[in-house]
Design a protein around this motif. Structure first.
Motif, mmCIF file in Angstrom:
data_model
loop_
_atom_site.group_PDB
_atom_site.id
_atom_site.type_symbol
_atom_site.label_atom_id
_atom_site.label_comp_id
_atom_site.label_asym_id
_atom_site.label_seq_id
_atom_site.Cartn_x
_atom_site.Cartn_y
_atom_site.Cartn_z
ATOM 1 N N GLY A 48 2.319 -23.757 33.970
ATOM 2 C CA GLY A 48 1.505 -24.273 34.080
ATOM 3 C C GLY A 48 1.141 -21.924 33.324
ATOM 4 N N ALA A 49 1.275 -20.862 33.571
ATOM 5 C CA ALA A 49 1.256 -20.179 33.010
ATOM 6 C C ALA A 49 0.673 -20.121 31.888
ATOM 7 N N LEU A 50 1.720 -20.192 31.096
ATOM 8 C CA LEU A 50 1.422 -20.040 29.680
ATOM 9 C C LEU A 50 0.536 -21.285 29.221
ATOM 10 N N LYS A 51 -0.586 -21.376 28.613
ATOM 11 C CA LYS A 51 -1.405 -22.315 27.643
ATOM 12 C C LYS A 51 -0.953 -21.985 27.141
ATOM 13 N N TYR A 52 0.057 -23.410 27.272
ATOM 14 C CA TYR A 52 0.700 -23.760 25.582
ATOM 15 C C TYR A 52 0.664 -24.985 24.491
ATOM 16 N N PRO A 53 0.347 -24.969 23.505
ATOM 17 C CA PRO A 53 -0.534 -26.269 22.965
ATOM 18 C C PRO A 53 0.668 -26.928 23.030
ATOM 19 N N LEU A 54 1.248 -27.941 23.933
ATOM 20 C CA LEU A 54 2.636 -29.138 23.860
ATOM 21 C C LEU A 54 2.044 -30.195 22.586
ATOM 22 N N ALA A 55 1.115 -30.537 22.836
ATOM 23 C CA ALA A 55 0.530 -31.885 21.783
ATOM 24 C C ALA A 55 0.092 -31.215 20.293
ATOM 25 N N ALA A 56 0.163 -30.056 19.858
ATOM 26 C CA ALA A 56 0.740 -29.788 18.029
ATOM 27 C C ALA A 56 1.842 -29.422 18.238
ATOM 28 N N ALA A 57 2.787 -29.092 19.576
ATOM 29 C CA ALA A 57 4.213 -29.574 18.917
ATOM 30 C C ALA A 57 4.571 -30.533 18.833
ATOM 31 N N GLY A 58 4.121 -31.355 19.685
ATOM 32 C CA GLY A 58 4.902 -33.433 20.112
ATOM 33 C C GLY A 58 4.534 -33.111 18.580
ATOM 34 N N LYS A 59 3.368 -32.897 18.111
ATOM 35 C CA LYS A 59 2.854 -34.130 16.859
ATOM 36 C C LYS A 59 3.681 -33.464 15.595
ATOM 37 N N VAL A 60 4.249 -31.990 15.375
ATOM 38 C CA VAL A 60 4.984 -31.598 14.892
ATOM 39 C C VAL A 60 6.642 -31.764 14.407
ATOM 40 N N ILE A 61 7.148 -32.209 16.125
ATOM 41 C CA ILE A 61 8.708 -32.815 16.467
ATOM 42 C C ILE A 61 8.241 -34.292 15.357
ATOM 43 N N ALA A 62 7.148 -34.752 15.804
ATOM 44 C CA ALA A 62 6.827 -36.891 15.503
ATOM 45 C C ALA A 62 6.792 -36.577 13.910
ATOM 46 N N THR A 63 6.245 -35.746 13.086
ATOM 47 C CA THR A 63 5.848 -36.111 12.478
ATOM 48 C C THR A 63 7.469 -35.731 11.204
ATOM 49 N N GLY A 64 7.530 -34.250 11.596
ATOM 50 C CA GLY A 64 9.112 -33.100 10.916
ATOM 51 C C GLY A 64 7.761 -32.501 9.994
ATOM 52 N N ILE A 65 6.421 -32.309 9.763
ATOM 53 C CA ILE A 65 6.026 -31.976 9.040
ATOM 54 C C ILE A 65 5.470 -30.721 9.604
ATOM 55 N N PRO A 66 5.741 -28.798 9.028
ATOM 56 C CA PRO A 66 5.166 -27.246 9.839
ATOM 57 C C PRO A 66 3.635 -28.098 9.853
ATOM 58 N N MET A 67 3.286 -26.838 10.612
ATOM 59 C CA MET A 67 1.664 -27.243 11.063
ATOM 60 C C MET A 67 1.555 -25.519 11.072
ATOM 61 N N VAL A 68 0.331 -24.973 10.558
ATOM 62 C CA VAL A 68 -0.404 -23.794 9.914
ATOM 63 C C VAL A 68 -1.765 -23.606 10.276
ATOM 64 N N ALA A 69 -2.346 -23.314 11.579
ATOM 65 C CA ALA A 69 -4.025 -23.637 11.643
ATOM 66 C C ALA A 69 -3.733 -21.523 11.400
ATOM 67 N N PRO A 70 -4.823 -21.054 10.763
ATOM 68 C CA PRO A 70 -4.709 -20.223 10.086
ATOM 69 C C PRO A 70 -5.601 -18.843 11.159
ATOM 70 N N LEU A 115 -5.983 -26.669 19.385
ATOM 71 C CA LEU A 115 -5.321 -25.203 20.042
ATOM 72 C C LEU A 115 -6.245 -24.936 20.534
ATOM 73 N N ALA A 116 -7.072 -25.257 21.250
ATOM 74 C CA ALA A 116 -8.383 -25.099 22.003
ATOM 75 C C ALA A 116 -7.632 -24.496 23.547
ATOM 76 N N GLU A 117 -6.274 -25.448 24.166
ATOM 77 C CA GLU A 117 -6.135 -24.782 25.360
ATOM 78 C C GLU A 117 -5.592 -23.245 24.855
ATOM 79 N N MET A 118 -4.755 -22.658 23.762
ATOM 80 C CA MET A 118 -5.007 -21.220 23.958
ATOM 81 C C MET A 118 -6.061 -20.741 23.667
ATOM 82 N N MET A 119 -6.821 -20.702 23.177
ATOM 83 C CA MET A 119 -8.446 -20.719 23.253
ATOM 84 C C MET A 119 -8.794 -19.156 25.081
ATOM 85 N N ALA A 120 -8.101 -20.060 25.851
ATOM 86 C CA ALA A 120 -8.503 -18.982 27.122
ATOM 87 C C ALA A 120 -7.703 -18.229 27.509
#
Length: 547
Positions: A76-98, A106-111
């Motif tokens: 838990g030391a890394l606030k990694y957005p597993l939900a975002a990665a899970g969406k990419v795996i489920a859809t097979g579509i790359p994700m780009v958040a400028p 990616l809200a948890e990454m702001m912490a």
């Protein structure tokens, strides 16, 4: 002047080169993935990289991260957005958040708050896959400054290539792991089969005589029937078939088991030395006889004397041995005192004694005295179904002697079963020990065997002994189905009579025609190496045909 733009354009190519070297240079997947992320950070200024892979339950889980240990990141030391990665795996579509501030996933990454005041953090995530559905994701963060938005097209294309390399590597590692599990399962099953078969053999005396074939069952039955009697036993069979083990079993199963078991190799000694060795000598009988010495007959009194290679003794010594067998008495060399002994004799030979009697080189009366109870030990090629059991037995001995834990793969046992072993069990033992010594891993596979490395002498030995005939086909054991033997005819041959009558040259031509005159394919069909097939083609003056 040096063109820095050219240097920058070469960085992705250099990165791909370094990443491919990393992924192909180690079997430690976790370490390889971590080093790949380090390359992305060093060459492309990408930070906080991560690789996410599905676990056995199908849940996305961190497989590699940068900046901290994987264990710490998973805690838990890394606030990694597993939900975002899970969406990419489920859809097979790359994700780009400028800008991660604009993406709810990616809200948890702001912490973490490690961005500078005028710096924006972007998040790029691409699926990891091969030809199937995605089973992972590769993500990186990238910082940029200024009012102008950063163009992510090149980064996305590059990350997709890296993710493809990772996907191929992960799939390969998984296949290797699955294959290893299969090999270990097969080896455990075969080992259990061996343990299940062994208790069916006689518990006492024949523990070291391995075999479940019909031919060996006859040997066991004959030994058990003859051992309790006083009859002389003659063991017949080729060299290396285990005659000494059977002789010892006869002794152990007899009423003389608590008395000595003495063995002599008649072929290893000259006539004069053999006479002294068997009958003993008195002091001063010859130069060097400084003391009285008992012979093997005296040492075996009350027990069993095993005379190996009995067919090699000279005509003069045959007469002396005959008297001992008839009268049970003899005199030591240089002595005059008659010594009586009670000895059970077990003799062994690989010679055709009947032919020796016919040509006068072996005494008929001695032959009849020895050949009271003949027991024929079959060559290994006539009981190929015992080869897996024997191979595992010898490997178990090797492991115990060397502190190792090797096992055979199913393919390796099948390959051994296709061999015809001119040297019989002794050669198989030698093969197992040699292969086990040179195997680095825990599993002996087919490619570890000498016959797959062109260092096996079986074929050479057979052709030297039988230059006009091919080796007989090995019969596969039921639990391990294997192809026909090394020079067996094709399955569509006219019939068994025609196959057994075909010459080696004819069978070689049949194999070449069946394989389109490709030597490598014919070698696999015949159970030989391409070099041996090439030699055979030259030997029989067979011209290669162009198909």
């Amino acid at each position: 002047m040096k063109d820095h733009r050219a240097d920058e354009s070469a960085l992705p190519l250099i990165g791909i080169y370094e990443i491919s070297k990393i992924l192909g240079g180690t079997l430690d997947l976790e370490k390889a993935l971590h080093e790949v992320l380090n390359v992305l950070s060093a060459y492309l200024n990408m930070r906080h990289g991560a690789v996410v892979l599905k676990d056995e339950a199908g849940t996305p889980s961190l497989a590699a991260v940068t900046g901290m240990s994987l264990q710490l990141a998973r805690s838990g030391a890394l606030k990694y957005p597993l939900a975002a990665a899970g969406k990419v795996i489920a859809t097979g579509i790359p994700m780009v958040a400028p800008d991660i501030r604009d993406e709810p996933l990616l809200a948890e990454m702001m912490a973490d708050g490690d961005a500078l005041e005028d710096e924006s953090i972007s998040f790029l995530c691409v699926p990891v896959k091969t030809t199937d559905k995605p089973f992972g994701a590769l993500s990186v963060e990238r910082a940029w400054t200024g009012a102008a938005r950063y163009v992510f097209e090149h980064d996305l294309r590059f990350l997709t290539m890296v993710a493809t390399l990772i996907g191929q590597t992960v799939s390969l590692h998984q296949k290797v792991a699955d294959d290893r599990d299969t090999l270990m399962t097969d080896a455990a099953r075969l080992q259990k089969r061996m343990e299940d078969v062994r208790p069916a053999l006689p518990v006492r005396g024949l523990e070291d005589v391995v075999g479940s074939s019909e031919a060996m069952a006859r040997v066991f039955a004959h030994v058990q029937q003859a051992a309790p009697t006083k009859a002389t036993i003659l063991l017949r069979g080729e060299s290396g078939t285990g005659k000494e083990l059977v002789a010892r079993a006869v002794h152990i199963l007899s009423s003389r088991a608590q008395k000595p078991f003495v063995k002599v190799n008649c072929a290893a000694l000259s006539e004069s030395v053999l006479e002294s060795e068997l009958f003993g000598h008195d002091k001063g009988a010859f130069t060097g006889a400084v003391a009285e010495r008992k012979g093997r007959f005296e040492l075996a009194h009350g027990g069993t004397l095993f005379l190996d290679e009995i067919g090699e003794i000279s005509a003069a010594f045959q007469a002396k041995l005959l008297r001992v067998l008839q009268e049970g008495e003899f005199e030591r060399v240089g002595g005059s005192r008659t010594i009586k002994v009670d000895v059970r004799l077990v003799a062994a030979t690989n010679r055709d004694l009947e032919s020796a009697v016919a040509d006068g080189s072996f005494r008929a009366d001695l032959y009849y005295r020895l050949n009271v109870v003949p027991i024929v030990l079959p060559p290994l090629r006539e009981r190929s179904g015992d080869i897996p059991l024997l191979a595992m037995y010898f490997l178990k001995q090797f492991n115990e002697e060397n502190g190792r834990d090797l096992v055979f793969s199913r393919n390796a046992l099948e390959a051994l079963q296709r061999c015809y072993f001119p040297g019989n069990v002794r050669e198989l033992e030698n093969c197992v020990y040699r292969t086990a010594t040179m195997t680095r891993g825990e599993v002996i596979d087919e490619m570890d065997l000498s016959c797959r490395n062109d260092t096996c002498l079986s074929s050479t030995l057979w052709h030297k002994r039988n230059p006009q005939s091919p080796p007989p086909p090995a019969r596969p054991a039921a639990p391990i189905p294997v192809p026909a033997g090394p020079l067996a005819p094709p399955p569509n041959a006219a019939g068994a009579a025609d196959a057994t009558g075909a010459s080696e040259r004819d069978q070689l031509i049949q194999a070449m025609e069946r394989c389109g005159w490709v030597q490598a394919k014919a070698a696999r069909l015949l159970g030989l190496t391409p070099r041996q097939v090439g030699y055979a083609l030259k030997k029989h003056n067979i011209e290669l045909r162009q198909m």
